[in-house]
Design an enzyme around this catalytic site. Structure first.
Site, PDB file in Angstrom:
ATOM      1  N   ASP A 133       1.078  -1.162   0.264  1.00  0.00           N
ATOM      2  CA  ASP A 133      -0.133   0.222   0.022  1.00  0.00           C
ATOM      3  C   ASP A 133       1.142   1.144  -0.034  1.00  0.00           C
ATOM      4  O   ASP A 133       2.331   1.281   0.245  1.00  0.00           O
ATOM      5  CB  ASP A 133      -0.786  -0.007   1.071  1.00  0.00           C
ATOM      6  CG  ASP A 133      -2.206   0.775   0.954  1.00  0.00           C
ATOM      7  OD1 ASP A 133      -2.323   1.608  -0.181  1.00  0.00           O
ATOM      8  OD2 ASP A 133      -3.133   0.376   1.462  1.00  0.00           O
ATOM      9  N   TRP A 134       0.396   2.421  -0.084  1.00  0.00           N
ATOM     10  CA  TRP A 134       1.184   3.565  -0.555  1.00  0.00           C
ATOM     11  C   TRP A 134       1.852   4.120   0.532  1.00  0.00           C
ATOM     12  O   TRP A 134       1.443   4.348   1.808  1.00  0.00           O
ATOM     13  CB  TRP A 134       0.152   4.400  -1.042  1.00  0.00           C
ATOM     14  CG  TRP A 134      -0.053   4.833  -2.631  1.00  0.00           C
ATOM     15  CD1 TRP A 134       0.294   5.712  -3.345  1.00  0.00           C
ATOM     16  CD2 TRP A 134       0.000   3.665  -3.581  1.00  0.00           C
ATOM     17  NE1 TRP A 134       0.276   5.635  -4.664  1.00  0.00           N
ATOM     18  CE2 TRP A 134       0.311   4.309  -4.847  1.00  0.00           C
ATOM     19  CE3 TRP A 134      -0.105   2.221  -3.335  1.00  0.00           C
ATOM     20  CZ2 TRP A 134       0.114   3.478  -5.906  1.00  0.00           C
ATOM     21  CZ3 TRP A 134      -0.184   1.421  -4.604  1.00  0.00           C
ATOM     22  CH2 TRP A 134       0.069   1.881  -5.798  1.00  0.00           C
TER      23      TRP A 134
END
Length: 683
Positions: free
Chosen positions: A373-374
């Site tokens: 995820d970011w």
């Protein structure tokens, strides 16, 4: 003689290079399992369309090939007749270390207005060799397609001609939330995933996902950062609207259907696919600490337990069966899990070898790409932990969910992520830190090669090396066309859940309730059906009121907290919406429609309503269709609606639908007689 010697030397050198590349290919392919169709191993014979701007076209044996490295020869990685793993291994053997590292990050494209900041994109693509990027550009389909073509033209200038793989958060819903989704704009707007779970028709979900696939592909987006396979077990959690609800079996049906629809089949990705990234592995929906979300330091923990974990895995297994291309781990730190040696998990999922290797790879046999995820490798400074100072604007640039490894150096966070099982890092282009980890021996070259091989194989399977370009005119005609929009509106109307149905009100008829008072709805859809819209409730035969589910703004000093719906699920005393309904009900029967992005507590609202319904993303026109019987509302609750906050506070955040005496149980739908279908001729 000298010329002959030179030719012989060149021939020997060429032969040595061929042997070296072959050895590299065999070594790279050893032990690599890839999520591409079995048919990808067969040799295609039909000439694919080749898209190019500056890359030359080679002709051999009556066929055409893109000369990606411009050397005048058809190299194995340029030969579309070879299967993706073979081509990827050949390309891997030609890459420099910095080019390989560029494949291991998935950057973010920066925008201004309705276009990209091209200078920034050029630097990322050509200098850092980054070829995977998320686009959040909000533009018309034609403009978005043209802008994406411009990026691909930049990528063509790279030494090896590697195309871009462009991704997007979900775009096919009515509303967008920063860090989670993008408002539909010109795209077809379906209900949120909860709406598909409410209908419960896997074929409909697959058909709708196929429309999403066609729209994404038309504008040049080839990676979908969806579906969200999380189980909504904590009713206060802000991201429930992106899930398929609380029932693991139902969510599994929907997830599997979505993956098959957006990838163009259930046997892996190919040239017609958009690669799906199922998320967030695993237990994200079991948010601890009052349901706060793990985008934020104050909500960083998951409460998922060892005994409840298998329930949360069920929808992911459906995605694996459908050969989903990639998995994204959750931000959360699961504070109640332990590994096989009974050691507690002390890091977020993206840094947990137990979650990514022991469970995901070994126990559940996932073979695709693991994309973080970011921003998980970003530095978590004071603002990240305590929020912006009073009066200061919270900024996404301070965002870092590096939970459990906040105090490590950035290089060490990359190394720990790679060791856990991450193959591509989302939301970063810090190739320098990743390269430093390789140079310093904190990650091995073999780990890099395996990750890059997987990334490249998927890019080859998608057909991007042959034609990364799209036609803006086709995008303008296809995306959001009339047929798609009509189907989406029908789906929105079908997904509405009737919770309390008055036989005298449903379906609404001009014969008995011609005059309507509206609050929170546009008058046009009802006026078009022949109803008269009045200005005051006491002039109306019925009143229709649209409301948002209750929520609170508890953490406005955090970038994510300020846009997420947190806190209480019930209407607080003095709530403006509740007071408005109470006042209207004193003179007029009220039909209330509540947008259920979370499981609202409707106990205090229900006494004032003659009819009550919930929606999961529906236009006012879709609401009109449902209330008048043009489209039958057939949704069932995809989660229970609790009766009180006291019940919510006592339920377990990792188990679904376990509050005491819910007002409406999961799967509920009011029993009403089949309405006589109205005809659109009245419009």
């Amino acid at each position: 003689m000298k010329a002959t010697s030179t030719l012989v030397g060149r021939a020997l050198q060429h032969e040595r290079e061929k042997k070296l590349r072959k050895a590299t290919i065999l070594a790279a392919l050893t032990g690599i399992a890839l999520t591409v169709p079995a048919s990808a191993e067969s040799l295609p014979t039909r000439q694919p369309h080749l898209g190019t701007r500056t890359i030359p076209i080679l002709h051999a044996q009556g066929l055409a090939f893109r000369d990606l490295n411009r050397d005048g020869q058809v190299e194995p990685y340029e030969d579309w007749r070879l299967p993706p793993p073979r081509r990827a291994a050949d390309l891997l053997s030609r890459m420099r270390p910095d080019e390989k590292i560029g494949q291991m990050v998935h950057g973010s494209l920066y925008t201004t207005g309705d276009d990209y900041i091209v200078a920034n994109a050029s630097q990322e693509i050509l200098d850092k060799h980054v070829t995977a990027m998320i686009t959040r550009l909000a533009a018309t389909p034609a403009k978005l397609a043209a802008a994406n073509n411009g990026l691909q033209a930049i990528a063509e200038r790279g030494r090896l001609g590697i195309p871009l793989s462009l991704s997007s958060d979900p775009r096919n819903q009515l509303e967008g939330v920063a860090g989670a989704s993008v408002a539909a704009g010109g795209f077809t707007a379906f209900p949120d995933p909860l709406g598909f779970a409410a209908i419960g028709d896997a074929r409909l979900t697959r058909r709708s996902a196929d429309i999403v696939r066609r729209e994404y592909k038309a504008v040049g987006i080839r990676i979908a950062l969806s579906p969200q396979a999380d189980i909504a077990t904590e009713p206060r959690w802000p991201r429930i609207d992106g899930t398929f609800g609380s029932n693991p079996a139902l969510a599994a049906q929907m997830v599997g259907a979505y993956v098959a629809g957006i990838q163009g089949g259930a046997d892996g990705i190919g040239p017609d696919s958009v690669a799906a990234v199922v998320k967030h592995w695993v237990g994200y929906g079991a948010a601890a600490d009052q349901g706060f979300d793990s985008h934020n330091y104050y909500g960083r923990f998951s409460a998922v337990t060892q005994t409840a974990l298998p329930r949360h895995v069920i929808p992911f297994q459906a995605a694996f069966t459908a050969h989903v291309a990639a998995v994204m781990p959750m931000y959360s730190l699961p504070k109640q899990l332990h590994d096989a040696e009974r050691h507690s998990i002390r890091t977020a999922a993206g840094f947990s070898r137990y979650l990514l290797t022991d469970l995901l790879r070994h126990r559940y046999h996932f073979t695709g790409l693991v994309l973080s995820d970011w921003g998980i490798t970003n530095d978590c400074h004071e603002t990240c932990r305590v929020g912006a100072k009073p009066g200061a604007e919270p900024n996404w640039s301070d965002f870092s969910p590096a939970w459990g490894v906040e105090d490590l150096a950035e290089e060490d966070r990359f190394a720990k992520g790679v060791d856990a099982g991450i193959e591509q890092f989302g939301g970063t282009t810090r190739v320098d830190a990743l390269m430093a980890a390789l140079r310093d021996g904190k990650i091995a070259q073999a780990q890099v090669d395996r990750a890059v091989l997987k990334v490249l194989t998927q890019t080859f399977a998608l057909g991007l090396f042959e034609d990364p370009y799209v036609d803006p005119d086709t995008a303008a005609k296809l995306v959001g066309n009339a047929d798609f929009l009509a189907e989406a509106q029908r789906t929105q109307a079908r997904s509405i859940v009737l919770l309390q149905a008055n036989r005298g009100l449903f379906p609404l008829s001009r014969a008995t309730h011609r005059r309507l008072f509206l609050r929170g709805l546009a008058p046009q859809p009802f006026a078009a059906l022949g109803f008269t819209i009045v200005d005051r409730p006491n002039q109306a035969d019925a009143a229709i009121v649209r409301l948002a589910a209750p929520h609170q703004l508890l953490h406005p000093n955090f970038a994510a907290g300020r846009v997420q719906h947190e806190g209480a699920l019930d209407f607080q005393p003095g709530d403006p919406d509740l007071e408005a309904v109470r006042k209207i009900a004193s003179t007029t029967p009220v039909i209330a429609i509540v947008h259920l992005d979370r499981p609202a507590i409707l106990t205090s609202l229900r006494p004032y309503t003659a009819m009550l319904a919930g929606d999961f993303g529906a236009t006012d026109a879709a609401v009109a269709d449902a209330l008048t019987g043009i489209v039958r509302p057939e949704g069932r609750l995809p989660f229970e609606l609790p009766s009180s906050m006291a019940a919510v506070e006592k339920q377990r955040p990792d188990l679904p639908d376990d509050s005491v005496a819910p007002l409406y149980p999961v799967g509920f739908r009011a029993v009403v007689p089949t309405p006589k279908i109205n005809r659109r001729a009245s419009r």
